[in-house]
Design a protein around this motif. Sequence first.
Motif, PDB file in Angstrom:
ATOM      1  N   ALA A  41       0.955  -1.167  -0.059  1.00  0.00           N
ATOM      2  CA  ALA A  41      -0.061   0.105  -0.029  1.00  0.00           C
ATOM      3  C   ALA A  41       0.939   1.419  -0.143  1.00  0.00           C
ATOM      4  O   ALA A  41       0.724   2.266  -0.847  1.00  0.00           O
ATOM      5  N   VAL A  42       1.869   1.374   0.801  1.00  0.00           N
ATOM      6  CA  VAL A  42       2.859   2.441   0.621  1.00  0.00           C
ATOM      7  C   VAL A  42       3.484   2.596  -0.826  1.00  0.00           C
ATOM      8  O   VAL A  42       3.639   3.664  -1.186  1.00  0.00           O
ATOM      9  N   LYS A  43       3.792   1.603  -1.348  1.00  0.00           N
ATOM     10  CA  LYS A  43       4.340   1.535  -2.694  1.00  0.00           C
ATOM     11  C   LYS A  43       3.312   2.181  -3.616  1.00  0.00           C
ATOM     12  O   LYS A  43       3.568   2.955  -4.515  1.00  0.00           O
ATOM     13  N   ALA A  44       2.121   1.478  -3.417  1.00  0.00           N
ATOM     14  CA  ALA A  44       0.977   2.176  -4.453  1.00  0.00           C
ATOM     15  C   ALA A  44       0.832   3.568  -4.288  1.00  0.00           C
ATOM     16  O   ALA A  44       0.239   4.013  -5.109  1.00  0.00           O
ATOM     17  N   PRO A  50       3.937  12.479   0.861  1.00  0.00           N
ATOM     18  CA  PRO A  50       5.385  12.721   1.470  1.00  0.00           C
ATOM     19  C   PRO A  50       5.330  11.500   2.543  1.00  0.00           C
ATOM     20  O   PRO A  50       4.375  11.322   3.157  1.00  0.00           O
ATOM     21  N   VAL A  51       6.591  10.978   2.824  1.00  0.00           N
ATOM     22  CA  VAL A  51       6.877   9.973   3.624  1.00  0.00           C
ATOM     23  C   VAL A  51       6.209  10.325   5.233  1.00  0.00           C
ATOM     24  O   VAL A  51       5.702   9.305   5.796  1.00  0.00           O
ATOM     25  N   VAL A 100      13.074   6.954  12.357  1.00  0.00           N
ATOM     26  CA  VAL A 100      14.210   6.889  11.250  1.00  0.00           C
ATOM     27  C   VAL A 100      14.107   5.543  10.407  1.00  0.00           C
ATOM     28  O   VAL A 100      14.285   5.379   9.388  1.00  0.00           O
ATOM     29  N   GLY A 101      13.663   4.535  11.370  1.00  0.00           N
ATOM     30  CA  GLY A 101      13.697   3.199  10.687  1.00  0.00           C
ATOM     31  C   GLY A 101      12.500   3.030   9.761  1.00  0.00           C
ATOM     32  O   GLY A 101      12.561   2.353   8.594  1.00  0.00           O
ATOM     33  N   MET A 102      11.374   3.781  10.341  1.00  0.00           N
ATOM     34  CA  MET A 102      10.329   3.664   9.491  1.00  0.00           C
ATOM     35  C   MET A 102      10.583   4.474   8.077  1.00  0.00           C
ATOM     36  O   MET A 102       9.990   4.103   6.878  1.00  0.00           O
ATOM     37  N   PHE A 103      10.949   5.565   8.296  1.00  0.00           N
ATOM     38  CA  PHE A 103      11.124   6.534   7.176  1.00  0.00           C
ATOM     39  C   PHE A 103      12.164   5.754   6.195  1.00  0.00           C
ATOM     40  O   PHE A 103      11.764   5.878   4.794  1.00  0.00           O
ATOM     41  N   GLY A 104      13.040   5.206   6.612  1.00  0.00           N
ATOM     42  CA  GLY A 104      13.987   4.400   5.571  1.00  0.00           C
ATOM     43  C   GLY A 104      13.208   3.426   4.653  1.00  0.00           C
ATOM     44  O   GLY A 104      13.655   3.343   3.679  1.00  0.00           O
ATOM     45  N   GLY A 108      12.171   3.254   0.840  1.00  0.00           N
ATOM     46  CA  GLY A 108      12.683   2.204  -0.035  1.00  0.00           C
ATOM     47  C   GLY A 108      11.626   1.436  -0.648  1.00  0.00           C
ATOM     48  O   GLY A 108      11.751   1.385  -1.896  1.00  0.00           O
ATOM     49  N   TYR A 109      10.159   1.573   0.013  1.00  0.00           N
ATOM     50  CA  TYR A 109       9.120   0.999  -0.929  1.00  0.00           C
ATOM     51  C   TYR A 109       8.779   1.444  -1.926  1.00  0.00           C
ATOM     52  O   TYR A 109       8.560   0.868  -3.010  1.00  0.00           O
ATOM     53  N   VAL A 110       8.993   2.988  -2.111  1.00  0.00           N
ATOM     54  CA  VAL A 110       8.731   3.783  -3.325  1.00  0.00           C
ATOM     55  C   VAL A 110       9.676   3.492  -4.177  1.00  0.00           C
ATOM     56  O   VAL A 110       9.405   3.503  -5.478  1.00  0.00           O
ATOM     57  N   HIS A 111      10.846   3.316  -4.180  1.00  0.00           N
ATOM     58  CA  HIS A 111      12.190   3.377  -5.072  1.00  0.00           C
ATOM     59  C   HIS A 111      12.802   2.289  -5.230  1.00  0.00           C
ATOM     60  O   HIS A 111      13.522   2.159  -6.151  1.00  0.00           O
TER      61      HIS A 111
END
Length: 310
Positions: A41-44, A50-51, A100-104, A108-111
Motif C-alpha cells: 500500500a505504501v508503494k501504491a 510525503p513519507v 528513522v527506521g520507518m522513514f527508511g 525504500g518501498y517507493v523506489h
Amino acid sequence: MSRPIPIVHAPPPESDAGAARRRAILSVMGAAATFALAAAAVKALGGAIPVMQVILFRNLFAVPVLLGLALASGVPGQRWRVLATRQPWAHAQRTFYGLVGMFGSFYGYVHLPLATVTALGFTMPLFLTALSVPLLGEKVGWRRASAVLVGFLGVLVMLRPGLGTAQLPLAAVAGVLAGAVAWAMAMITIRRMGERGESGATIVLWFALGGCLIGGALAVPDWVWPTSAQWMLLAFIGLVSALAQLLMTAAYRSGETTLIAPFEYSGIIWTMGLGILLWGEQPVAWDFLGIAVLVVSGLYIWQREAQLRG
C-alpha cells in the motif's frame, strides 16, 4: 515494515505445547503477510504523499486499535496505568530511532522492489549483533561475527556494485540500510527499557503516540491533501499494521522467540510475490543468491544466540 514489539511478553498457560507452537508460527507468518500488504500500500501511493505524512497516518490509524487492546487487557480500574512511565528519555530515543527506521523503509518501498527492501531490512539482526558489543557490552564470538560478515556479503551480492545490471538507486538503498541501523538501535533501547521493568504495551503505545506527534509536526511543511483513494490506502496502512501487531503479539505469547523469529523471513516471499504480481518486479538469479545468503546468516545468528542463552 518493521520488527514489532509484542504487547504481552509472558506466554499464557498452555497444556498442549505443540498446538501453541503451531499457532505461534501461523501468527507470525500472518503478521509477515499483513506487513507485506501494508508495504504494498505504501508503494501504491507512489511517493504522491510525503513519507512523513504516511508515517503520521500509519500511526494515527493504528493508535485506537492498539490502545483499545492494551486497555481491554489491563486491570480494571487501573487500565490507564499502561501509559505511565518513569523512562521518558528512553521512550524519546526509541521513538526517534523507530521513526528513522520507518522513514527508511517507506522511502525504500517507493523506489526499490518490495522484496529488496524486505531483504535489506533483515540486515537489522546483523547490525544489532555488531552494535551489542559497544553498547550492551555483549561478547560476540567468531561464529556470530563470521555470520555478520557473510550477511553483509549477501547485501553486496544483491547490490552488485560496479555492475550496471543491478540498477538500484543508491540513495534508496542507503536509506533502507540506515533505517535497519536505526531499528537495531531501537531494539537495543527497548531491551534496556525491558530490563528496567517497562512493559511491552507501554513501549508500543508511546511509540505510536510519538509517531503521531512528531510525524504530524514534520509533515506540515510539505502537506499534501490526499485524494479519496489515497485516504483509503493510508487507512489501510494503519489498520493492517495494527493487525500485524496483534498477530505478532499472539505469536510471541504462544511461542518462544527463538522458535518463531525465523518465520518472520517469510515476509520476503510475500513481498516478492506482490512485487511480481502488481509491479512486474522480476528478481534475477543474483537477487535470489543474495537474499539466500542474508537469510541463512540471519537464521544462524538466531540459532547461535539461542544456544548461548541456553
